[in-house]
Design a protein around this motif. Structure first.
Motif, PDB file in Angstrom:
ATOM      1  N   CYS A  21     106.182  90.791  52.721  1.00 37.09           N
ATOM      2  CA  CYS A  21     106.249  90.220  54.074  1.00 37.09           C
ATOM      3  C   CYS A  21     105.494  88.896  54.088  1.00 37.09           C
ATOM      4  O   CYS A  21     104.313  88.868  53.776  1.00 37.09           O
ATOM      5  CB  CYS A  21     105.657  91.170  55.121  1.00 37.09           C
ATOM      6  SG  CYS A  21     105.749  90.449  56.783  1.00 37.09           S
ATOM      7  N   PHE A  40     103.662  91.281  65.154  1.00 36.86           N
ATOM      8  CA  PHE A  40     102.572  92.061  65.729  1.00 36.86           C
ATOM      9  C   PHE A  40     101.516  91.079  66.234  1.00 36.86           C
ATOM     10  O   PHE A  40     101.046  90.218  65.483  1.00 36.86           O
ATOM     11  CB  PHE A  40     101.961  92.983  64.669  1.00 36.86           C
ATOM     12  CG  PHE A  40     100.697  93.645  65.134  1.00 36.86           C
ATOM     13  CD1 PHE A  40     100.734  94.614  66.121  1.00 36.86           C
ATOM     14  CD2 PHE A  40      99.477  93.294  64.590  1.00 36.86           C
ATOM     15  CE1 PHE A  40      99.565  95.215  66.567  1.00 36.86           C
ATOM     16  CE2 PHE A  40      98.311  93.888  65.027  1.00 36.86           C
ATOM     17  CZ  PHE A  40      98.348  94.847  66.004  1.00 36.86           C
ATOM     18  N   LEU A  46     104.973  87.049  56.816  1.00 29.45           N
ATOM     19  CA  LEU A  46     104.635  86.671  58.187  1.00 29.45           C
ATOM     20  C   LEU A  46     103.135  86.729  58.481  1.00 29.45           C
ATOM     21  O   LEU A  46     102.658  86.034  59.375  1.00 29.45           O
ATOM     22  CB  LEU A  46     105.423  87.537  59.181  1.00 29.45           C
ATOM     23  CG  LEU A  46     106.941  87.390  59.042  1.00 29.45           C
ATOM     24  CD1 LEU A  46     107.676  88.300  60.008  1.00 29.45           C
ATOM     25  CD2 LEU A  46     107.367  85.948  59.266  1.00 29.45           C
ATOM     26  N   ALA A  47     102.409  87.580  57.729  1.00 25.80           N
ATOM     27  CA  ALA A  47     100.938  87.584  57.785  1.00 25.80           C
ATOM     28  C   ALA A  47     100.388  87.646  59.206  1.00 25.80           C
ATOM     29  O   ALA A  47      99.538  86.833  59.597  1.00 25.80           O
ATOM     30  CB  ALA A  47     100.394  86.359  57.051  1.00 25.80           C
ATOM     31  N   CYS A  48     100.842  88.612  59.992  1.00 24.45           N
ATOM     32  CA  CYS A  48     100.318  88.774  61.351  1.00 24.45           C
ATOM     33  C   CYS A  48      98.832  89.155  61.271  1.00 24.45           C
ATOM     34  O   CYS A  48      98.473  90.068  60.520  1.00 24.45           O
ATOM     35  CB  CYS A  48     101.047  89.887  62.093  1.00 24.45           C
ATOM     36  SG  CYS A  48     102.826  89.716  62.161  1.00 24.45           S
ATOM     37  N   TRP A  66     102.487  93.238  51.798  1.00 29.92           N
ATOM     38  CA  TRP A  66     102.759  91.791  51.900  1.00 29.92           C
ATOM     39  C   TRP A  66     103.276  91.205  50.589  1.00 29.92           C
ATOM     40  O   TRP A  66     104.217  90.409  50.603  1.00 29.92           O
ATOM     41  CB  TRP A  66     101.492  91.046  52.309  1.00 29.92           C
ATOM     42  CG  TRP A  66     101.098  91.212  53.740  1.00 29.92           C
ATOM     43  CD1 TRP A  66     101.629  92.078  54.658  1.00 29.92           C
ATOM     44  CD2 TRP A  66     100.066  90.503  54.418  1.00 29.92           C
ATOM     45  NE1 TRP A  66     100.981  91.948  55.865  1.00 29.92           N
ATOM     46  CE2 TRP A  66     100.023  90.995  55.752  1.00 29.92           C
ATOM     47  CE3 TRP A  66      99.158  89.513  54.048  1.00 29.92           C
ATOM     48  CZ2 TRP A  66      99.117  90.508  56.697  1.00 29.92           C
ATOM     49  CZ3 TRP A  66      98.256  89.030  54.993  1.00 29.92           C
ATOM     50  CH2 TRP A  66      98.240  89.517  56.306  1.00 29.92           C
ATOM     51  N   GLY A  79     109.620  91.821  61.842  1.00 28.63           N
ATOM     52  CA  GLY A  79     108.722  90.892  62.523  1.00 28.63           C
ATOM     53  C   GLY A  79     109.449  89.662  63.035  1.00 28.63           C
ATOM     54  O   GLY A  79     108.896  88.882  63.802  1.00 28.63           O
ATOM     55  N   CYS A 137      97.471  93.019  61.021  1.00 28.75           N
ATOM     56  CA  CYS A 137      98.496  93.898  60.429  1.00 28.75           C
ATOM     57  C   CYS A 137      97.821  95.070  59.712  1.00 28.75           C
ATOM     58  O   CYS A 137      96.864  94.867  58.964  1.00 28.75           O
ATOM     59  CB  CYS A 137      99.331  93.096  59.438  1.00 28.75           C
ATOM     60  SG  CYS A 137     100.427  94.111  58.416  1.00 28.75           S
ATOM     61  N   GLY A 146     106.031  95.972  55.400  1.00 30.78           N
ATOM     62  CA  GLY A 146     106.806  94.864  54.844  1.00 30.78           C
ATOM     63  C   GLY A 146     107.848  94.320  55.834  1.00 30.78           C
ATOM     64  O   GLY A 146     107.900  94.717  56.974  1.00 30.78           O
TER      65      GLY A 146
HETATM   66  S1  SF4 Z   1     102.847  93.459  61.198  1.00 34.32           S
HETATM   67 FE1  SF4 Z   1     104.840  93.615  60.117  1.00 34.32          FE
HETATM   68  S2  SF4 Z   1     105.685  91.537  60.265  1.00 34.32           S
HETATM   69 FE2  SF4 Z   1     103.512  91.336  60.680  1.00 34.32          FE
HETATM   70  S3  SF4 Z   1     102.523  90.922  58.702  1.00 34.32           S
HETATM   71 FE3  SF4 Z   1     102.475  93.147  58.993  1.00 34.32          FE
HETATM   72  S4  SF4 Z   1     104.282  93.902  57.940  1.00 34.32           S
HETATM   73 FE4  SF4 Z   1     104.596  91.695  58.282  1.00 34.32          FE
END
Ligand code: SF4
Length: 231
Positions: free
Chosen positions: A28, A141, A30-32, A41, A116, A35, A74
């Motif tokens: 992933c 997120f 996006l690194a919210c 990731w 995401g 998370c 992910g």
């Molecule tokens: S919450 Fe979901 S979209 Fe955001 S970093 Fe984590 S795995 Fe990725």
């Protein structure tokens, strides 16, 4: 087709209605912030699998009465072609299972995908990958926007039914607040000889709930060495 996953679990009971097969994709970007799944990731993490292996798991889950399939991560849309092939195959198996008279509890098994990416970010390959999804939970997120809505981690995330089945199955849950356990704890033996066991917390925890589970596991002799929700 090859596919990189973090893991699978059946029966999953905290991400969508009923007893489900859960499949977590690996990778992933996006690194919210906040998370809870940082271990998903790295695109080279997890393990390599195949669409065929996942379809075998789905067939077994249907035989055991699965009421749905949840794909999370992910970020599933980072492997859009593999997701498309997996869901198309899963839909064929679902149809064959129904024709053989194996409909669980009189209702068709549904497909729920977490991403995401907002709807506006679904390019043609991502849109194609979601063709067979009955419902999608979409959006980053956002740790500063808590919610009590079931199966969503933050208030901005939207539960989007996309098919007739999805509209029927998810209508009662669009505004429903979470009640009962939001997290399922699964403890798995270490994957290599001598490796420490791994505790998986499956679901969308309420704010502060992760600390509760840390204490709960410690009381049962499991002291966490690493936590996927901390950098
Ligand atoms: S919450 Fe979901 S979209 Fe955001 S970093 Fe984590 S795995 Fe990725």
């Amino acid at each position: 087709m090859r596919i990189r996953i973090n893991g699978t679990h059946f029966p999953l009971e905290t991400l969508g209605p009923g007893r489900r097969l859960g499949v977590w994709f690996q990778g992933c970007p996006l690194a919210c912030a906040g998370c809870m799944s940082r271990h998903t990731w790295a695109p080279e993490g997890g393990r390599e699998s195949s669409v065929r292996e996942l379809l075998d798991l789905w067939r077994e889950a249907l035989d055991k009465g699965a009421q749905g399939l949840t794909v999370s991560g992910g970020e599933p849309l980072e492997q859009a072609p593999a997701l498309a092939e997996f869901l198309a195959g899963a839909a064929l198996l679902r149809g064959a299972h129904e024709r053989a008279g194996g409909v669980a509890h009189g209702t068709r098994a549904d497909f729920l995908v977490y991403t995401g990416y907002e709807e506006e970010e679904w390019d043609p390959p991502r849109t194609r990958a979601l063709r067979h999804a009955d419902a999608v939970v979409a959006g980053r997120f956002r740790v500063a926007e808590p919610t009590a809505l079931v199966w969503r981690g933050s208030a901005n995330q939207r539960l989007l039914p996309r098919t007739a089945l999805g509209r029927i199955r998810y209508a009662p849950h669009l505004r429903r607040r979470a009640t009962g356990p939001a997290v399922q704890v699964v403890v798995e033996a270490g994957r290599k000889p001598g490796a420490a066991p791994v505790a998986h917390l499956l679901g969308v925890p309420a704010r502060g709930e992760l600390g509760f589970y840390e204490r709960w596991l410690a009381e049962r002799g499991l002291r966490l060495k690493g936590r996927s929700w901390r950098p």
